[in-house]
Design a protein around this motif. Structure first.
Motif, PDB file in Angstrom:
ATOM      1  N   MET A 150       1.226  -1.080  -0.052  1.00 17.43           N
ATOM      2  CA  MET A 150      -0.236   0.708   0.043  1.00 17.43           C
ATOM      3  C   MET A 150       1.097   1.122   0.167  1.00 17.43           C
ATOM      4  O   MET A 150       1.541   1.609   0.788  1.00 17.43           O
ATOM      5  N   PRO A 151       0.396   2.105  -0.820  1.00 16.24           N
ATOM      6  CA  PRO A 151       2.052   3.369  -0.958  1.00 16.24           C
ATOM      7  C   PRO A 151       1.332   4.632   0.046  1.00 16.24           C
ATOM      8  O   PRO A 151       0.293   4.745   0.519  1.00 16.24           O
ATOM      9  N   ASP A 152       2.499   4.940   0.753  1.00 17.44           N
ATOM     10  CA  ASP A 152       2.901   5.789   2.519  1.00 17.44           C
ATOM     11  C   ASP A 152       2.010   7.359   0.948  1.00 17.44           C
ATOM     12  O   ASP A 152       2.745   7.519   1.263  1.00 17.44           O
ATOM     13  N   LEU A 153       0.718   7.473   1.645  1.00 20.37           N
ATOM     14  CA  LEU A 153       1.091   8.509   0.913  1.00 20.37           C
ATOM     15  C   LEU A 153       0.620  10.100   2.002  1.00 20.37           C
ATOM     16  O   LEU A 153       0.395   9.184   3.167  1.00 20.37           O
ATOM     17  N   GLU A 154       0.521  11.369   1.519  1.00 22.83           N
ATOM     18  CA  GLU A 154       0.984  12.364   2.717  1.00 22.83           C
ATOM     19  C   GLU A 154      -0.386  13.404   2.510  1.00 22.83           C
ATOM     20  O   GLU A 154      -0.911  13.369   1.744  1.00 22.83           O
ATOM     21  N   LEU A 155      -0.756  13.566   3.994  1.00 21.57           N
ATOM     22  CA  LEU A 155      -2.221  13.527   3.899  1.00 21.57           C
ATOM     23  C   LEU A 155      -2.036  15.347   3.538  1.00 21.57           C
ATOM     24  O   LEU A 155      -2.621  15.442   2.226  1.00 21.57           O
ATOM     25  N   ARG A 156      -1.110  15.610   3.554  1.00 23.99           N
ATOM     26  CA  ARG A 156      -0.639  17.355   3.214  1.00 23.99           C
ATOM     27  C   ARG A 156      -0.551  16.957   1.310  1.00 23.99           C
ATOM     28  O   ARG A 156      -0.982  18.125   0.847  1.00 23.99           O
ATOM     29  N   HIS A 157      -0.268  16.209   0.859  1.00 27.71           N
ATOM     30  CA  HIS A 157      -0.466  16.049  -0.657  1.00 27.71           C
ATOM     31  C   HIS A 157      -1.476  15.922  -1.212  1.00 27.71           C
ATOM     32  O   HIS A 157      -2.240  16.502  -2.150  1.00 27.71           O
ATOM     33  N   LEU A 158      -2.133  15.671  -0.277  1.00 29.51           N
ATOM     34  CA  LEU A 158      -3.949  15.020  -0.698  1.00 29.51           C
ATOM     35  C   LEU A 158      -4.228  16.217  -0.281  1.00 29.51           C
ATOM     36  O   LEU A 158      -5.912  16.885  -1.607  1.00 29.51           O
ATOM     37  N   ARG A 159      -4.189  16.810   0.718  1.00 27.28           N
ATOM     38  CA  ARG A 159      -4.803  18.084   0.274  1.00 27.28           C
ATOM     39  C   ARG A 159      -4.393  18.943  -0.429  1.00 27.28           C
ATOM     40  O   ARG A 159      -5.626  20.078  -1.014  1.00 27.28           O
ATOM     41  N   TYR A 160      -3.504  18.679  -0.968  1.00 30.67           N
ATOM     42  CA  TYR A 160      -2.933  19.719  -2.455  1.00 30.67           C
ATOM     43  C   TYR A 160      -3.623  19.600  -3.452  1.00 30.67           C
ATOM     44  O   TYR A 160      -4.305  20.402  -4.434  1.00 30.67           O
ATOM     45  N   LEU A 161      -3.652  18.131  -3.700  1.00 26.49           N
ATOM     46  CA  LEU A 161      -4.961  17.329  -4.811  1.00 26.49           C
ATOM     47  C   LEU A 161      -6.133  18.107  -4.984  1.00 26.49           C
ATOM     48  O   LEU A 161      -6.648  19.185  -6.191  1.00 26.49           O
ATOM     49  N   VAL A 162      -6.778  18.361  -3.588  1.00 31.57           N
ATOM     50  CA  VAL A 162      -7.938  19.009  -3.806  1.00 31.57           C
ATOM     51  C   VAL A 162      -7.766  20.076  -4.464  1.00 31.57           C
ATOM     52  O   VAL A 162      -9.136  20.833  -5.050  1.00 31.57           O
ATOM     53  N   ALA A 163      -6.784  20.858  -3.282  1.00 34.90           N
ATOM     54  CA  ALA A 163      -7.312  22.283  -3.761  1.00 34.90           C
ATOM     55  C   ALA A 163      -6.295  23.041  -5.195  1.00 34.90           C
ATOM     56  O   ALA A 163      -7.492  23.745  -5.921  1.00 34.90           O
ATOM     57  N   VAL A 164      -5.586  21.837  -6.075  1.00 35.89           N
ATOM     58  CA  VAL A 164      -5.606  21.893  -7.275  1.00 35.89           C
ATOM     59  C   VAL A 164      -6.929  21.763  -8.321  1.00 35.89           C
ATOM     60  O   VAL A 164      -7.560  22.479  -8.754  1.00 35.89           O
ATOM     61  N   GLY A 165      -7.516  21.104  -7.949  1.00 39.88           N
ATOM     62  CA  GLY A 165      -8.965  20.597  -9.010  1.00 39.88           C
ATOM     63  C   GLY A 165      -9.953  21.478  -8.610  1.00 39.88           C
ATOM     64  O   GLY A 165     -10.935  22.128  -8.899  1.00 39.88           O
ATOM     65  N   GLU A 166     -10.110  21.691  -7.153  1.00 40.11           N
ATOM     66  CA  GLU A 166     -10.861  22.983  -6.595  1.00 40.11           C
ATOM     67  C   GLU A 166     -10.972  24.584  -7.619  1.00 40.11           C
ATOM     68  O   GLU A 166     -11.191  25.198  -7.805  1.00 40.11           O
ATOM     69  N   ALA A 167      -9.088  24.998  -7.621  1.00 36.50           N
ATOM     70  CA  ALA A 167      -9.017  26.562  -8.394  1.00 36.50           C
ATOM     71  C   ALA A 167      -8.665  26.034  -9.779  1.00 36.50           C
ATOM     72  O   ALA A 167      -8.783  27.096 -10.107  1.00 36.50           O
ATOM     73  N   GLY A 168      -8.398  24.914 -10.221  1.00 37.52           N
ATOM     74  CA  GLY A 168      -8.528  24.320 -11.979  1.00 37.52           C
ATOM     75  C   GLY A 168      -6.604  25.022 -12.664  1.00 37.52           C
ATOM     76  O   GLY A 168      -6.111  25.125 -13.055  1.00 37.52           O
ATOM     77  N   SER A 169      -5.872  25.298 -11.529  1.00 35.77           N
ATOM     78  CA  SER A 169      -4.314  25.537 -11.599  1.00 35.77           C
ATOM     79  C   SER A 169      -3.794  25.980 -10.971  1.00 35.77           C
ATOM     80  O   SER A 169      -4.043  26.563 -10.141  1.00 35.77           O
ATOM     81  N   ILE A 170      -2.390  25.199 -10.855  1.00 39.10           N
ATOM     82  CA  ILE A 170      -1.345  25.235  -9.664  1.00 39.10           C
ATOM     83  C   ILE A 170      -1.009  26.801  -9.136  1.00 39.10           C
ATOM     84  O   ILE A 170      -1.033  27.271  -7.864  1.00 39.10           O
ATOM     85  N   THR A 171      -1.350  27.640  -9.948  1.00 39.78           N
ATOM     86  CA  THR A 171      -1.002  28.998  -9.456  1.00 39.78           C
ATOM     87  C   THR A 171      -2.292  29.122  -8.546  1.00 39.78           C
ATOM     88  O   THR A 171      -1.358  29.939  -7.560  1.00 39.78           O
ATOM     89  N   ARG A 172      -3.522  29.555  -9.240  1.00 41.17           N
ATOM     90  CA  ARG A 172      -4.170  29.602  -7.688  1.00 41.17           C
ATOM     91  C   ARG A 172      -4.414  28.847  -6.400  1.00 41.17           C
ATOM     92  O   ARG A 172      -4.379  29.494  -5.451  1.00 41.17           O
ATOM     93  N   ALA A 173      -3.514  27.118  -6.837  1.00 39.23           N
ATOM     94  CA  ALA A 173      -4.014  26.945  -5.880  1.00 39.23           C
ATOM     95  C   ALA A 173      -2.553  26.757  -4.640  1.00 39.23           C
ATOM     96  O   ALA A 173      -2.938  26.865  -3.334  1.00 39.23           O
TER      97      ALA A 173
END
Length: 295
Positions: free
Chosen positions: A1-24
């Protein structure tokens, strides 16, 4: 099972909501290179490509969309677990705050800052439908609520936080899509998407008819933001939206400023009968930290 970091998932959520890495990155208050490195680390951990990057926009691959759906739940469960643990302390006060879904990102950042400056007070945020009346506040289910274009302020004490300018969303094939600026009069004959459950005041505001009172044509009935975007892309109606929730670009859609369009109001409110000193402190903090107008 991959060792996921919670902050990385939180970052993915932010990009999904903002639509761009800059705005996230702006919302997360970290640098863009740091966010890009974290997302690449997440892709290496998962072993698949999650994002397709372009100059103006970042889109999720099917694998990214699948992980995003789970990431939202994981991040939310983790937040609740921490809040329950912190709330178990005898000296910790929990402030219940409801907020319109479109303002969660902006409000969340300021709530975290409030907690850092007010040790012993934890903010429990609950997203709510922006059209629903603030009955959770009246019923004592929330201590504070953020209102977006709310016309039902009975028994509430509300403070204006921001006036966000609104723009029109047009299909790229619309005959006005090439115009850089428009007026309300240019759009008065257009069909406008109509949200289910709107009051007359909300509907007139949503349709851009609350300033001059012009009659407007009801377009398709919508229940979600996706319904709105699809109606616009297919050329069945136009829609108005405030800038703080719009990404840099929307495929198939042109975003244009509109002269004469009323702004979108963001307010913070408590019950008029509230004696909660922490809620009053929270409202004062938000008034002092939030710009009262765009920019």
């Amino acid at each position: 099972m991959p060792d996921l970091e919670l902050r990385h998932l939180r970052y993915l959520v932010a990009v999904g909501e903002a639509g761009s890495i800059t705005r996230a990155a702006e919302r997360l208050m970290i640098t863009q290179p740091a966010l890009s490195r974290a997302l690449r680390a997440l892709e290496r951990t998962v072993g698949v490509t999650l994002l397709v990057r372009s100059h103006r926009r970042t889109e999720l691959t099917p694998a990214g969309e699948a992980l995003l759906a789970e990431a939202r739940e994981i991040v939310e469960h983790a937040r609740r677990a921490v809040e329950r643990a912190q709330g178990a302390r005898a000296d910790t006060v929990t402030l219940r705050v409801s907020v319109a879904e479109c303002d969660v990102a902006a409000v969340s950042a300021r709530c975290r800052a409030f907690e850092e400056e007010n040790l012993g007070v934890r903010v429990h945020m609950v997203p709510r439908d922006w059209m629903l009346p603030p009955d959770d506040l009246r019923a004592g289910e929330s201590d504070v609520t953020f209102l977006r274009d709310c016309y039902d302020r009975r028994d509430l004490t509300a403070d204006l936080l921001a006036l966000n300018s609104r723009s029109v969303l047009l299909s790229t094939n619309h005959h006005l899509a090439s115009r850089e600026k428009l007026t309300v009069g240019d759009l008065s004959d257009e069909a406008v998407t109509h949200w289910a459950g709107m009051s007359k005041a909300q509907a007139d505001h949503w349709a851009g008819a609350d300033v001059d009172g012009h009659p407007w044509r009801r377009g398709p009935l919508v229940h979600t933001s996706s319904d709105v975007l699809n109606a616009v892309i297919l050329g069945r109606a136009i829609a108005f939206a405030h800038g703080s929730t719009l990404p840099d670009a929307l495929p198939g859609i042109r975003i244009r400023p509109v002269e004469g369009l009323s702004p979108s109001r963001l307010e913070v409110a408590t019950s008029a009968r509230s004696t909660n000193v922490h809620a009053r402190r929270f409202v004062r903090y938000m008034r002092n930290r939030w710009d009262s107008k765009d920019g």
